[in-house]
Design an enzyme around this catalytic site. Structure first.
Site, PDB file in Angstrom:
ATOM      1  N   HIS A  68       0.862  -1.182   0.000  1.00  0.00           N
ATOM      2  CA  HIS A  68       0.000   0.000   0.000  1.00  0.00           C
ATOM      3  C   HIS A  68       0.901   1.234   0.000  1.00  0.00           C
ATOM      4  O   HIS A  68       2.046   1.186   0.476  1.00  0.00           O
ATOM      5  CB  HIS A  68      -0.882   0.018   1.245  1.00  0.00           C
ATOM      6  CG  HIS A  68      -1.933  -1.049   1.262  1.00  0.00           C
ATOM      7  ND1 HIS A  68      -3.011  -1.006   2.106  1.00  0.00           N
ATOM      8  CD2 HIS A  68      -2.071  -2.191   0.544  1.00  0.00           C
ATOM      9  CE1 HIS A  68      -3.771  -2.060   1.919  1.00  0.00           C
ATOM     10  NE2 HIS A  68      -3.215  -2.811   0.968  1.00  0.00           N
ATOM     11  N   GLU A  70       0.982   3.834   1.837  1.00  0.00           N
ATOM     12  CA  GLU A  70       1.461   4.212   3.162  1.00  0.00           C
ATOM     13  C   GLU A  70       2.656   3.350   3.582  1.00  0.00           C
ATOM     14  O   GLU A  70       3.661   3.850   4.088  1.00  0.00           O
ATOM     15  CB  GLU A  70       0.358   4.040   4.214  1.00  0.00           C
ATOM     16  CG  GLU A  70      -0.881   4.846   3.963  1.00  0.00           C
ATOM     17  CD  GLU A  70      -1.967   4.057   3.240  1.00  0.00           C
ATOM     18  OE1 GLU A  70      -1.669   3.444   2.178  1.00  0.00           O
ATOM     19  OE2 GLU A  70      -3.112   4.060   3.701  1.00  0.00           O
ATOM     20  N   CYS A  98      -6.206   1.738   5.873  1.00  0.00           N
ATOM     21  CA  CYS A  98      -6.820   0.497   6.344  1.00  0.00           C
ATOM     22  C   CYS A  98      -6.225   0.153   7.715  1.00  0.00           C
ATOM     23  O   CYS A  98      -5.287   0.810   8.176  1.00  0.00           O
ATOM     24  CB  CYS A  98      -6.580  -0.634   5.343  1.00  0.00           C
ATOM     25  SG  CYS A  98      -4.843  -1.165   5.236  1.00  0.00           S
ATOM     26  N   CYS A 101      -2.392  -0.449   7.588  1.00  0.00           N
ATOM     27  CA  CYS A 101      -1.608   0.776   7.437  1.00  0.00           C
ATOM     28  C   CYS A 101      -1.698   1.656   8.679  1.00  0.00           C
ATOM     29  O   CYS A 101      -0.705   2.261   9.086  1.00  0.00           O
ATOM     30  CB  CYS A 101      -2.058   1.536   6.198  1.00  0.00           C
ATOM     31  SG  CYS A 101      -1.637   0.672   4.670  1.00  0.00           S
TER      32      CYS A 101
END
Length: 164
Positions: A68, A70, A98, A101
């Protein structure tokens, strides 16, 4: 530009100007969409205001469910710092992180999290797991939502409409 009251609330006293890096995160999200990835972008900013890392989602490209935006910028920031913690750093993300993260952001000791669009389906900050509200969470960053939300929402909406 933020008002003096907003700057003080964000910890920017003493003449320092608040500068949002959300447009740069949106550029990363657009690049992710162009690669066929879910359009999420992130930018990591150091205590001095300099950009340390920027990335968009790369889960498909890297065949890595943890890639992701992040996580990618946290990895790059930690590598640059030579530490697993990034105190004093701020993170700009186009979509509410999410749970995975959000936990990584906490573990990295990020000072401030700015995010654009809320994520009722998979969010882990204000929605769903609410990671920072759990007693097991050892560090809670300051959270500012809705920064650049309109642009982030439109990008996500257009991306998913094109897939239906």
């Amino acid at each position: 530009m933020l008002s003096l009251g907003c700057r003080a609330a964000l910890g920017y006293a003493g003449g320092m100007e608040f500068r949002s890096h959300m447009e740069m995160a949106l550029e990363e999200a657009r690049a992710a969409a162009a690669r066929g990835e879910v359009p999420v972008g992130a930018v990591l900013v150091g205590p001095d205001g300099a950009v340390i890392a920027q990335a968009g989602n790369r889960t498909r490209e890297l065949s890595d469910p943890t890639a992701h935006a992040e996580v990618l910028v946290l990895r790059a920031g930690c590598a640059a710092a030579g530490s697993e913690r990034l105190p004093g750093c701020d993170l700009y993300v186009t979509l509410e992180p999410c749970a995975m993260c959000a936990a990584a952001i906490s573990f990295a000791r990020i000072r401030r999290l700015y995010y654009g669009a809320s994520d009722p389906k998979s969010g882990g900050v204000a929605q769903g797991a609410r990671v920072y509200a759990q007693p097991q969470c050892h560090h809670v960053p300051e959270v500012y939502d809705g920064i650049g939300a309109g642009g982030a929402e439109a990008l996500l909406r257009d991306f998913f409409a094109g897939r239906r």
